[in-house]
Enzyme design. Sequence first.
Site, PDB file in Angstrom:
ATOM      1  N   ASP A  44       0.833  -1.204   0.000  1.00 25.65           N
ATOM      2  CA  ASP A  44       0.000   0.000   0.000  1.00 25.65           C
ATOM      3  C   ASP A  44       0.872   1.261   0.000  1.00 25.65           C
ATOM      4  OD1 ASP A  44      -2.467   1.291   0.090  1.00 25.65           O
ATOM      5  OD2 ASP A  44      -3.250   0.011   1.673  1.00 25.65           O
ATOM      6  N   ASP A  58     -10.286   3.548  -2.981  1.00 23.71           N
ATOM      7  CA  ASP A  58     -10.932   2.336  -2.470  1.00 23.71           C
ATOM      8  C   ASP A  58     -12.368   2.165  -2.956  1.00 23.71           C
ATOM      9  OD1 ASP A  58      -8.580   2.266  -1.121  1.00 23.71           O
ATOM     10  OD2 ASP A  58      -9.474   1.973   0.860  1.00 23.71           O
TER      11      ASP A  58
HETATM   12  C1  GLA Z   1      -5.947   1.349   1.746  1.00 21.68           C
HETATM   13  C2  GLA Z   1      -6.132   0.360   0.599  1.00 21.68           C
HETATM   14  C3  GLA Z   1      -7.239  -0.629   0.945  1.00 21.68           C
HETATM   15  C4  GLA Z   1      -6.895  -1.337   2.248  1.00 21.68           C
HETATM   16  C5  GLA Z   1      -6.657  -0.332   3.361  1.00 21.68           C
HETATM   17  C6  GLA Z   1      -6.138  -0.984   4.618  1.00 21.68           C
HETATM   18  O1  GLA Z   1      -7.048   2.191   1.906  1.00 21.68           O
HETATM   19  O2  GLA Z   1      -6.421   1.034  -0.593  1.00 21.68           O
HETATM   20  O3  GLA Z   1      -7.413  -1.558  -0.094  1.00 21.68           O
HETATM   21  O4  GLA Z   1      -5.750  -2.132   2.057  1.00 21.68           O
HETATM   22  O5  GLA Z   1      -5.712   0.660   2.972  1.00 21.68           O
HETATM   23  O6  GLA Z   1      -5.909  -0.056   5.638  1.00 21.68           O
END
Ligand code: GLA
Length: 382
Positions: free
Chosen positions: A127, A184
Site C-alpha cells: 500500500d 478504495d
Molecule cells: C488502503 C487500501 C485498501 C486497504 C486499506 C487498509 O485504503 O487502498 O485496499 O488495504 O488501505 O488499511
Amino acid sequence: MLAQLPPMGWNSWNTFGDKINEEVVCAAADKIVELGLDKVGYKYVVIDDCWSLRERDPETGKIVADPAKFPHGMKYVADYIHSKGLLFGMYSCDGVRTCANFPASFDHEFLDARTFAEFGIDFLKYDNCFKPASAPGELLYRRMGQALRLSGREILFSACNWGAENVWSWIRSTGAHMFRSTGDIFDNFVSFRDIFLSQLDKFNTSAPGCWNDIDMLTVGMFGNGNVGTSGCTKDEYYTQFSLWCMASAPLMLGCDIRKIDPEMLALVKNPELLAIDQDPEGRPPFRVGGPVWTGGDPKNGVTLAKLLSGGDIAIAMYNFGDAPRAVDFFTETMGLPAASGWKLKMKDCVTGEVIGPVSEYVRLEGFAPHSCRVFRATPVRA
Ligand code: GLA
C-alpha cells in the site's frame, strides 16, 4: 512466470477490516475449497492490513504478528493455507505506517521481505500510506520489488498506490504483477461504476505479467462488513463482476465467503465470464455503443467489446441509468462493417440464449436500471 493471467482469490479487507484473525482466515480457506472456488481459479487467500502488533520487535526490528489475532503465528497460517492447495498473501505499505497505523516497510524493505518469505507468503499487497514526501513512489515500489525478487521465494507483488504519481507509466518496470489504479471501492453502484470508468482509457497497459487492479470485488456483500455502504442489488453485482471480467482485472473476492449467497456464488464461478477475464491475451475493452438516446455520457452506460484469443469477441452491454433502456452497438466500431460480409453469432454468457447472426447495428430492449448482458460473439460468414 507469475500473473500470466489476472490473479484470483479472496482478501480480508472489504468484509473484516481490522477484525481479522486466524480463525476467520482459515475458515475462508476451508470455504474456498468446499465451494470449489479453487477449482475455477480463486487461489490466493490474502490478509490485508491490521495483522501485526503496533510496534516492531525492538531487538530484531521485525514486524510481529499480533498473538491475540494469530496465536500460532503467520507460518502456521501459511502452512494451513498451503495444506489446502491454496496460496497465501499478506500486506504491508511503502510508508512508515500502514493505512491503519501499524508498522510498515519504509526503509525496512529487505528485512520485511525476508520475514515474509520466512512466513511462507506467496503474495504481498503493498500500500501507499504515510510515505515521506521526499521519497518518490516509483523508487519505493522498485525497492520492494527487488526485495521480493531477492527474498528466496516466488512472491506475487501486488502494488497499491491508487493511481498516484502516474503509476501507469512506470509500474511494470518495478516488477509488480498487479497495481491498484484507483481509490478504495465501497459496496455501492456508483463506487464501482466510477472506479471502472476512470480506467476505461487506461487498460491498454494492463497485460500478462502486470494487471490493472480496480480493487477487491464487493459482489455478495449486500452492504455488510467493513466497506459495506448501501450495498448492491443482484443485478448490480452481475454488472460489477462482468465489468471486472471485461477489464481483465484481478478477481479478489471481498465478501464473507463463509456465508455467500448461492446466486452470487454461481456468478463468481460463471465459466463464460471467467473465460473473458482469464483470456490469455488480456486485451482491453473498448466502447462500441451504449444506452439509446442518453447523449453518450458513459455514466449512463456503455457497450464494450473485447477481442478474445481464437477470434471471438466479448460484448458487454450496460445500462447504468436509473430507468429501463434499450442498449445498442455498432459492429463497424469493432472493425466489422456490414460490407465485410462477417456477422456475429452472440451467445449470452448467463442464460445461454443465442442471438443472430447480426451485423451493422444491434439494439436490445428492456435493460433494467444498472443491469447488463454479456455475450460471447463468434464471427460467421453467414
Ligand atoms: C488502503 C487500501 C485498501 C486497504 C486499506 C487498509 O485504503 O487502498 O485496499 O488495504 O488501505 O488499511
